[in-house]
Structures are given as structure tokens and as C-alpha cells.
Design a protein around this motif. Structure first.
Motif, short mmCIF file in Angstrom:
data_model
loop_
_atom_site.label_atom_id
_atom_site.label_comp_id
_atom_site.label_asym_id
_atom_site.label_seq_id
_atom_site.Cartn_x
_atom_site.Cartn_y
_atom_site.Cartn_z
N GLY A 190 0.78 -1.24 0.00
CA GLY A 190 0.00 0.00 0.00
C GLY A 190 0.81 1.28 0.00
N ARG A 191 1.89 1.34 0.77
CA ARG A 191 2.64 2.59 0.87
C ARG A 191 3.47 2.88 -0.38
NH1 ARG A 191 5.63 -0.47 5.09
NH2 ARG A 191 7.51 -1.25 4.09
N TYR A 192 3.63 1.91 -1.26
CA TYR A 192 4.40 2.10 -2.49
C TYR A 192 3.53 2.50 -3.68
CZ TYR A 192 7.81 -0.43 0.30
OH TYR A 192 8.65 -0.83 1.31
N LYS A 208 5.11 4.24 -6.99
CA LYS A 208 5.66 5.59 -6.89
C LYS A 208 7.11 5.63 -7.36
CE LYS A 208 3.12 6.81 -2.72
NZ LYS A 208 3.28 7.10 -1.28
N LYS A 234 -9.75 4.21 1.81
CA LYS A 234 -9.04 5.48 2.04
C LYS A 234 -9.22 6.35 0.83
CE LYS A 234 -5.56 3.62 5.09
NZ LYS A 234 -4.17 3.41 5.36
N TRP A 286 -6.19 -6.16 2.34
CA TRP A 286 -5.46 -4.88 2.31
C TRP A 286 -5.85 -4.06 1.08
CZ3 TRP A 286 -2.12 -3.18 -1.41
CH2 TRP A 286 -1.65 -4.10 -2.32
N VAL A 316 -7.31 -0.13 0.96
CA VAL A 316 -6.78 0.95 0.12
C VAL A 316 -7.93 1.72 -0.52
CG1 VAL A 316 -5.52 1.42 -2.03
CG2 VAL A 316 -4.54 -0.13 -0.34
#
Length: 58
Positions: free
Chosen positions: A12-14, A37, A58, A51, A55
Motif C-alpha cells: 500500500g505505501r508504495y 511511486k 481510504k 489490504w 486501500v
């Protein structure tokens, strides 16, 4: 279909951008394609993974 394999591990953070392709005459599956990213690589995500659902919330 563009997605042959899907990523099940949380990344998720990538993720920089997400594209959703609904079911169509060309593909019987919902395809979720994430662009990373760091290098702009596209990865298919498993739409059933918990997960991935978070995502989209959000």
C-alpha cells in the motif's frame, strides 16, 4: 485480461496511482492495476485481498 498474476502481499505505501478495470466482454475479472511511486511499474492487485479493500476505503 491484462492481469495474469496478482500481488497478494501488502504494498500500500508504495502505490502512487490505482486503475480499476471492471468486468467487460474482453475480461471476466475485475482488474486492479497499481502504479508504483518509485519506478512507475504497474502491478496487478488481488481484488479479494483484505489490504486492497482497505486501500479503496481510504
Amino acid at each position: 485480461c491484462r492481469c495474469i498474476t496478482t500481488e497478494k502481499k501488502p504494498i500500500g505505501r508504495y502505490i502512487g496511482q490505482v486503475e480499476v478495470n471492471p468486468v467487460s466482454s474482453h475480461c471476466n475479472n475485475i482488474e486492479i492495476i497499481a502504479t508504483l511511486k518509485s519506478d512507475g511499474r504497474k502491478i496487478c492487485l488481488d481484488p479479494k485481498a483484505p489490504w486492497v479493500k482497505r486501500v479503496f476505503e481510504k
